[in-house]
Design a protein around this motif. Sequence first.
Motif, PDB file in Angstrom:
ATOM      1  N   THR A  18       5.106  -1.525  -7.045  1.00  0.00           N
ATOM      2  CA  THR A  18       4.140  -2.338  -6.680  1.00  0.00           C
ATOM      3  C   THR A  18       3.500  -1.871  -5.145  1.00  0.00           C
ATOM      4  N   ALA A  19       4.374  -1.676  -4.320  1.00  0.00           N
ATOM      5  CA  ALA A  19       3.920  -1.458  -2.834  1.00  0.00           C
ATOM      6  C   ALA A  19       3.006  -0.120  -2.778  1.00  0.00           C
ATOM      7  N   VAL A  20       3.331   0.848  -3.562  1.00  0.00           N
ATOM      8  CA  VAL A  20       2.561   2.277  -3.500  1.00  0.00           C
ATOM      9  C   VAL A  20       1.399   1.677  -4.312  1.00  0.00           C
ATOM     10  N   LEU A  21       1.225   0.851  -5.423  1.00  0.00           N
ATOM     11  CA  LEU A  21       0.040   0.588  -5.981  1.00  0.00           C
ATOM     12  C   LEU A  21      -0.945  -0.260  -5.306  1.00  0.00           C
ATOM     13  N   GLN A  22      -0.441  -1.168  -4.644  1.00  0.00           N
ATOM     14  CA  GLN A  22      -1.161  -2.051  -3.810  1.00  0.00           C
ATOM     15  C   GLN A  22      -1.753  -1.236  -2.548  1.00  0.00           C
ATOM     16  N   ARG A  23      -1.178  -0.353  -1.800  1.00  0.00           N
ATOM     17  CA  ARG A  23      -1.619   0.338  -0.560  1.00  0.00           C
ATOM     18  C   ARG A  23      -2.716   1.216  -1.193  1.00  0.00           C
ATOM     19  N   LEU A  24      -2.501   2.052  -2.281  1.00  0.00           N
ATOM     20  CA  LEU A  24      -3.687   2.885  -2.773  1.00  0.00           C
ATOM     21  C   LEU A  24      -4.638   1.983  -3.048  1.00  0.00           C
ATOM     22  N   TYR A  25      -4.599   0.627  -3.575  1.00  0.00           N
ATOM     23  CA  TYR A  25      -5.772  -0.050  -4.107  1.00  0.00           C
ATOM     24  C   TYR A  25      -6.377  -0.388  -3.030  1.00  0.00           C
ATOM     25  N   PHE A  26      -5.829  -0.954  -2.043  1.00  0.00           N
ATOM     26  CA  PHE A  26      -6.488  -1.742  -1.015  1.00  0.00           C
ATOM     27  C   PHE A  26      -6.850  -0.790   0.229  1.00  0.00           C
ATOM     28  N   ASP A  27      -6.332   0.413   0.275  1.00  0.00           N
ATOM     29  CA  ASP A  27      -6.264   1.252   1.485  1.00  0.00           C
ATOM     30  C   ASP A  27      -6.689   2.621   1.020  1.00  0.00           C
ATOM     31  N   GLY A  28      -6.636   3.015  -0.241  1.00  0.00           N
ATOM     32  CA  GLY A  28      -6.732   4.382  -0.655  1.00  0.00           C
ATOM     33  C   GLY A  28      -8.126   4.877  -0.686  1.00  0.00           C
ATOM     34  N   PRO A  29      -8.354   6.249  -0.712  1.00  0.00           N
ATOM     35  CA  PRO A  29      -7.293   7.192  -1.045  1.00  0.00           C
ATOM     36  C   PRO A  29      -6.494   7.460  -0.003  1.00  0.00           C
ATOM     37  N   LEU A  30      -5.122   7.603  -0.127  1.00  0.00           N
ATOM     38  CA  LEU A  30      -4.152   7.979   0.803  1.00  0.00           C
ATOM     39  C   LEU A  30      -3.246   9.203   0.228  1.00  0.00           C
ATOM     40  N   SER A  31      -2.767   9.879   1.348  1.00  0.00           N
ATOM     41  CA  SER A  31      -1.706  11.050   0.872  1.00  0.00           C
ATOM     42  C   SER A  31      -0.386  10.365   0.613  1.00  0.00           C
ATOM     43  N   ARG A  32       0.572  11.203   0.290  1.00  0.00           N
ATOM     44  CA  ARG A  32       2.067  10.869  -0.113  1.00  0.00           C
ATOM     45  C   ARG A  32       2.490  10.647   1.289  1.00  0.00           C
ATOM     46  N   PHE A  33       2.147  11.589   2.490  1.00  0.00           N
ATOM     47  CA  PHE A  33       2.522  11.464   3.766  1.00  0.00           C
ATOM     48  C   PHE A  33       2.192   9.905   4.591  1.00  0.00           C
ATOM     49  N   SER A  34       0.992   9.714   4.093  1.00  0.00           N
ATOM     50  CA  SER A  34       0.549   8.368   4.705  1.00  0.00           C
ATOM     51  C   SER A  34       0.902   7.031   4.061  1.00  0.00           C
ATOM     52  N   LEU A  35       1.392   7.373   2.808  1.00  0.00           N
ATOM     53  CA  LEU A  35       2.014   6.106   1.863  1.00  0.00           C
ATOM     54  C   LEU A  35       3.415   5.652   2.486  1.00  0.00           C
ATOM     55  N   GLY A  36       4.114   6.725   3.083  1.00  0.00           N
ATOM     56  CA  GLY A  36       5.439   6.154   3.512  1.00  0.00           C
ATOM     57  C   GLY A  36       5.359   5.368   4.624  1.00  0.00           C
ATOM     58  N   PRO A  37       4.746   5.708   5.906  1.00  0.00           N
ATOM     59  CA  PRO A  37       4.582   4.499   7.132  1.00  0.00           C
ATOM     60  C   PRO A  37       3.920   2.859   6.521  1.00  0.00           C
ATOM     61  N   VAL A  38       3.069   3.135   5.595  1.00  0.00           N
ATOM     62  CA  VAL A  38       2.117   2.003   5.284  1.00  0.00           C
ATOM     63  C   VAL A  38       3.119   0.898   4.138  1.00  0.00           C
ATOM     64  N   THR A  39       3.991   1.762   3.390  1.00  0.00           N
ATOM     65  CA  THR A  39       4.751   1.053   2.613  1.00  0.00           C
ATOM     66  C   THR A  39       6.245   0.877   2.921  1.00  0.00           C
ATOM     67  N   GLY A  40       6.793   1.496   3.954  1.00  0.00           N
ATOM     68  CA  GLY A  40       7.792   1.315   4.394  1.00  0.00           C
ATOM     69  C   GLY A  40       9.024   2.131   3.268  1.00  0.00           C
ATOM     70  N   LEU A  41       8.521   3.049   2.561  1.00  0.00           N
ATOM     71  CA  LEU A  41       9.409   3.724   1.971  1.00  0.00           C
ATOM     72  C   LEU A  41       9.804   5.113   2.251  1.00  0.00           C
ATOM     73  N   SER A  42      10.861   5.744   1.754  1.00  0.00           N
ATOM     74  CA  SER A  42      11.165   7.126   2.173  1.00  0.00           C
ATOM     75  C   SER A  42      10.211   8.168   1.673  1.00  0.00           C
ATOM     76  N   SER A  43      10.182   9.154   2.072  1.00  0.00           N
ATOM     77  CA  SER A  43       9.296  10.319   1.634  1.00  0.00           C
ATOM     78  C   SER A  43       9.752  10.567   0.186  1.00  0.00           C
ATOM     79  N   GLY A  44      11.132  10.594  -0.058  1.00  0.00           N
ATOM     80  CA  GLY A  44      11.626  10.969  -1.517  1.00  0.00           C
ATOM     81  C   GLY A  44      11.238   9.788  -2.441  1.00  0.00           C
TER      82      GLY A  44
END
Length: 440
Positions: A18-44
Amino acid sequence: MTVRSGRTVRDLRRENRTAVLQRLYFDGPLSRFSLGPVTGLSSGSVSNVVAELVAEGLVEEAGSVDSAGGRPRTLLRIRPDSGYMIGVDVGETRVRIELFDLALTELARVEHPLAPEGPRRTDRFDVGVVVGHLREGIAEVLDRAGIAPERLLGVGVGVPGIVAGTPEDGAVVHGQTIGWDAVPLERLLRESVRLPASVPYYIDNGAKTLGQAEMWFGAGRGADSAVVVLFGSGVGACVVTDDMRPGRAVEWGHLTVRVRGRRCRCGAQGCLEAYAGAEALLERWAEAGGEPPAGAAEEAALTAMLAAAYPTPAPDGTVPEPDATALAVLEETAEYLGAGFADLINLFQPERILVGGWAGLQLGSRFLDSVRAYATSYALAYPAARVRIELGTLGPDAVTVGAAILPLADFFGRGGRPAEADPEEPVPAWRTTLQERAAH
């Protein structure tokens, strides 16, 4: 497995998706590197979730962007054609049905006017007629766009009235002003509309769907709290305290603004809607001696009233005399609305009050300054000084957009998985063993 908070591993996976989909939807396109800080998830975690979403066809690559000192980073976005939604506005003058892809591109639209068929205004809201419009309209937009019904995430429907639910009938509409008394709309649609049983319906108050749209995509973005006002034939409101969660519809139009005042179409006296709704506004103009265009629909009649009260300058620069009757009724309406806004300010202390709906957008540009002044004078000073009163930015069709994103919000909440596709959590071996032991 259950983690210490009580959530299961499946819950955590869904929340990550859900966190990844929402950030891609509202703020995308985004890279995998950018998704980490905006979702609070680890790179893995980001890599694992993205790999799943790409494999399922929900996410796709969208070019690349240079990185500082490294190789270009691939951008990701949600695929617009990975799902579709239908939004319906059961308005007070028409039923509008629209089909959207995930990018909210309108693919097809159908409108059916709700013309009075008898002496009573509520005749136009004959339940069978409205359900028939939805049945025909849903089939027509899918056919026009060539979209298979199975690809729908759901059908969102905005209605005038209070929406409750029962286990037997699903969503039930209590629309006192339109003559709907506990109408089992969801059941009627399931019995009438030819859609797969797997396609869910999301039926809610029209002001709530407007609020959802303005908070996600319009003038409410960035606000922690807002009240979104739907101003059409009548008036309603939606109170939002979290920009990503659905708001709460409130029957603002039926607050009493004048004891023993005008009879409202709900049957009570002195409601705000009896003075400020477009239908009441035109009635008051006629009662005061004005001349609404004979036989004109409400939208055209309101346009004529505004033109009479605020005439356009002639080519030579001279300004015709305004219609004093129309102007007086509108100025009085601005005060009633200001008092109603003051109630919202005092009760909810929102950051913003947003005015939408076809009548609100027509009227707002003309006299919103007067409404603000009255609201400030009637409200408590502290919250009044901290609220912004503005027009919505999504236009008169925002209820339909908001209805369409009801299934989209639920889809995101499930991590992008269909409702019926949630895998069952494996039962731990110890539970099976102890259940068998207890049975003997």
